[in-house]
Design a protein around this motif. Structure first.
Motif, PDB file in Angstrom:
ATOM      1  N   VAL A  18       0.872  -1.188   0.000  1.00 62.58           N
ATOM      2  CA  VAL A  18       0.000   0.000   0.000  1.00 62.58           C
ATOM      3  C   VAL A  18       0.903   1.230   0.000  1.00 62.58           C
ATOM      4  CG1 VAL A  18      -1.919  -1.103   1.205  1.00 62.58           C
ATOM      5  CG2 VAL A  18      -0.140   0.029   2.534  1.00 62.58           C
ATOM      6  N   SER A  19       0.387   2.344  -0.535  1.00 64.49           N
ATOM      7  CA  SER A  19       1.235   3.542  -0.567  1.00 64.49           C
ATOM      8  C   SER A  19       0.804   4.592   0.451  1.00 64.49           C
ATOM      9  CB  SER A  19       1.245   4.134  -1.975  1.00 64.49           C
ATOM     10  OG  SER A  19      -0.072   4.234  -2.451  1.00 64.49           O
ATOM     11  N   GLU A  20      -0.456   4.559   0.884  1.00 60.48           N
ATOM     12  CA  GLU A  20      -0.931   5.597   1.810  1.00 60.48           C
ATOM     13  C   GLU A  20      -0.279   5.432   3.176  1.00 60.48           C
ATOM     14  OE1 GLU A  20      -2.746   3.375   0.197  1.00 60.48           O
ATOM     15  OE2 GLU A  20      -4.519   4.265  -0.754  1.00 60.48           O
ATOM     16  N   THR A  21       0.104   6.572   3.741  1.00 55.02           N
ATOM     17  CA  THR A  21       0.761   6.536   5.046  1.00 55.02           C
ATOM     18  C   THR A  21       0.028   7.433   6.032  1.00 55.02           C
ATOM     19  OG1 THR A  21       2.211   8.387   4.568  1.00 55.02           O
ATOM     20  CG2 THR A  21       3.012   6.210   3.944  1.00 55.02           C
ATOM     21  N   GLU A  22       0.320   7.248   7.292  1.00 56.69           N
ATOM     22  CA  GLU A  22      -0.175   8.140   8.330  1.00 56.69           C
ATOM     23  C   GLU A  22       0.894   8.239   9.404  1.00 56.69           C
ATOM     24  OE1 GLU A  22      -3.607   6.478  10.436  1.00 56.69           O
ATOM     25  OE2 GLU A  22      -3.137   4.540   9.556  1.00 56.69           O
ATOM     26  N   THR A  23       0.828   9.286  10.207  1.00 57.18           N
ATOM     27  CA  THR A  23       1.814   9.452  11.265  1.00 57.18           C
ATOM     28  C   THR A  23       1.135   9.218  12.599  1.00 57.18           C
ATOM     29  OG1 THR A  23       3.089  10.981   9.932  1.00 57.18           O
ATOM     30  CG2 THR A  23       3.454  11.070  12.294  1.00 57.18           C
ATOM     31  N   ARG A  32       2.481  -1.948  13.174  1.00 61.03           N
ATOM     32  CA  ARG A  32       2.436  -1.308  11.856  1.00 61.03           C
ATOM     33  C   ARG A  32       3.788  -1.448  11.165  1.00 61.03           C
ATOM     34  NH1 ARG A  32      -1.381   2.218  10.416  1.00 61.03           N
ATOM     35  NH2 ARG A  32      -3.144   2.273  11.827  1.00 61.03           N
ATOM     36  N   ALA A  35       6.982   3.503   7.266  1.00 62.49           N
ATOM     37  CA  ALA A  35       6.889   3.949   5.870  1.00 62.49           C
ATOM     38  C   ALA A  35       8.123   4.700   5.405  1.00 62.49           C
ATOM     39  CB  ALA A  35       5.640   4.821   5.697  1.00 62.49           C
ATOM     40  N   PHE A 169       2.597   2.824   7.227  1.00 63.89           N
ATOM     41  CA  PHE A 169       1.616   2.579   6.171  1.00 63.89           C
ATOM     42  C   PHE A 169       0.242   2.383   6.796  1.00 63.89           C
ATOM     43  CE2 PHE A 169       5.522   1.098   3.975  1.00 63.89           C
ATOM     44  CZ  PHE A 169       5.476   2.005   2.921  1.00 63.89           C
ATOM     45  N   ARG A 170      -0.779   2.730   6.055  1.00 61.35           N
ATOM     46  CA  ARG A 170      -2.143   2.510   6.549  1.00 61.35           C
ATOM     47  C   ARG A 170      -2.381   1.016   6.751  1.00 61.35           C
ATOM     48  NH1 ARG A 170      -5.547   0.037   2.974  1.00 61.35           N
ATOM     49  NH2 ARG A 170      -5.266   0.481   0.746  1.00 61.35           N
ATOM     50  N   ASP A 239      -8.805  -4.693   0.629  1.00 57.42           N
ATOM     51  CA  ASP A 239      -7.652  -4.812  -0.263  1.00 57.42           C
ATOM     52  C   ASP A 239      -7.450  -6.257  -0.675  1.00 57.42           C
ATOM     53  OD1 ASP A 239      -6.599  -2.041   0.050  1.00 57.42           O
ATOM     54  OD2 ASP A 239      -6.408  -2.675   2.139  1.00 57.42           O
TER      55      ASP A 239
END
Ligand code: AMP
Ligand code: MG
Length: 397
Positions: A18-23, A32, A35, A169-170, A239
């Motif tokens: 997956v490409s979406e990330t969060e902090t 997790r 990223a 990554f999410r 996914d």
């Protein structure tokens, strides 16, 4: 039919992270995947400090054991001492900064405090019991690579350099459903012909254990319509879609047909035992993996194939399990035509024992085992032979 190695390679080729990330705050990042690489802005430890409770001295001041030195200062952890005056000792505690001038810390067990003085009863070695600034981490050093799964030690390491948050990554969304007209959810009494839906619980544990978000669509009856409806919903919400059952060639096996109708099947069947009828395909934007219904087959194929696939989809770098050579304490005389994974347990003698019933329906073997013996096609085993053993700790989470 694909070999187990071919299937794994093909799955990993198709797995895109997956490409979406969060902090997230460091503690929320548990489980997790990191990223971006993390570097340290500071040196750890930041200063030379004492590894012991004792006395900081100059080695040159202790020519012989039994030297008496005045105690010129007392340095607690969190405090900062003064430069050590020649021919004195500093009382010092674990973690306290070693004062400039001191070049050894003597354990208090080798010292005798007498009034204002201390008698040093052993000869210190240069640098003894001093933890050097930067011996763990140098400022600017890479401490965690992208793709690292965050566990307890990684959280502590991040915190040790002062990081409060981590980019991750999410969470991967995994939808599961379980096919079979015979299946019943625990809590309801069984009617004749029925069994409990154990795969739901096994897979929930496996999927949650990897840190994925589980979307549980429950039991699906053995009809093409119901299977299609569940698949359509699952592929829109997740996914990756994982199912159990309905992938053999029986008359009530609709999973493969449903995937072919709504998407495409790319792989079917793997030459191994347990777990031959496994399906991989794509439906819409989702990956589809159909596991066999037999509880041991579902467990083993998840561990060997789905786990590395999901980890790669999650963005993890290190996804393959390790196997070790361990001696067998059992005989295996039945040379198989397929690669076989046996449920085994490490015994107190350091050798492997085998669960007596290796049937793919006997889930007790998986709860009992602490790993799988990986048998090649045609391999037989005599007691004392070294075999390839995959510990379950390599396969779970
Ligand atoms: P299938 O792959 O659908 O032919 O199922 C193979 C065997 O696994 C049958 O004995 C099923 O009853 C059993 N089975 C299928 N799904 C499950 C499940 N969710 N939990 C426990 N056993 C199952
Ligand atoms: Mg079935």
């Amino acid at each position: 039919m694909l070999s187990a190695d071919q299937l794994l390679d093909a799955l990993l080729e198709r797995a895109h992270g997956v490409s979406e990330t969060e902090t997230l705050p460091v503690t929320d990042a548990l489980g997790r995947v990191l990223a971006a690489p993390q570097t340290s802005a500071i040196t750890v430890p930041p200063m030379d400090n004492s590894a012991m409770d004792g006395y900081a001295v100059r080695v040159a001041d202790v020519a012989v054991a039994g030297v008496r030195l005045p105690v010129s200062q007392r340095i607690l952890a969190g405090a900062v001492g003064q430069p050590l005056q020649p021919v004195t000792a500093a009382r010092i505690f674990t973690g306290a900064p070693v004062p400039p001038g001191a070049d050894a810390v003597l354990m208090q067990e080798y010292c005798e405090a007498t009034g204002e003085d201390v008698v040093i009863n052993a000869m210190p070695r240069l640098g003894e019991n001093i933890r050097r600034a930067g011996e763990d981490i140098q400022a600017g050093a890479r401490i965690l690579a992208a793709g690292t799964r965050i566990g307890a030690a990684e959280m502590g390491l991040a915190a040790s350099v002062g990081l409060a948050e981590l980019p991750v990554f999410r969470r991967l969304k995994v939808a599961c459903f379980f096919t079979g007209d015979e299946l019943v959810t625990p809590g309801t009494p069984l009617q004749s012909g029925q069994i409990y839906n154990s795969n739901r619980y096994t897979l929930a544990g496996l999927v949650n254990g990897l840190g994925c978000e589980l979307i549980d669509l429950g039991i699906v009856p053995d009809t093409l319509e119901a299977t299609e409806a569940a698949l359509a919903r699952a592929s829109q919400e997740a996914d990756v879609v994982i199912t159990s059952g309905g992938v053999s060639v029986g008359e009530a096996d609709y999973v493969k047909a449903a995937v072919e109708k709504l998407g495409r099947v790319e792989m079917w069947k793997v030459a191994m035992k347990p777990g031959k009828p496994l399906v991989y395909g794509r439906v819409g934007n989702a990956d589809f993996i159909g596991l066999p219904g037999n509880p041991v087959s579902a467990f083993v194929t998840f561990c060997l194939f789905v786990r590395p696939f999901l980890l790669t989809r999650m963005g993890a770098a290190d996804v393959l399990y390790r196997a070790y050579a361990v001696q067998a304490d059992f005989a295996w005389t039945r040379a198989g035509a397929r690669r076989e994974f046996l449920r085994a347990r490490l015994q107190p003698n350091g050798k492997l024992g085998l669960f007596p019933n290796q049937s793919s329906g006997v889930l007790t073997s998986c709860a009992w085992a602490d790993g799988l013996v990986d048998l090649e096609i045609g391999q037989t085993i005599a007691p004392g032979d070294w075999v390839r053993f995959i510990p379950l700790t390599e396969l779970l989470a």
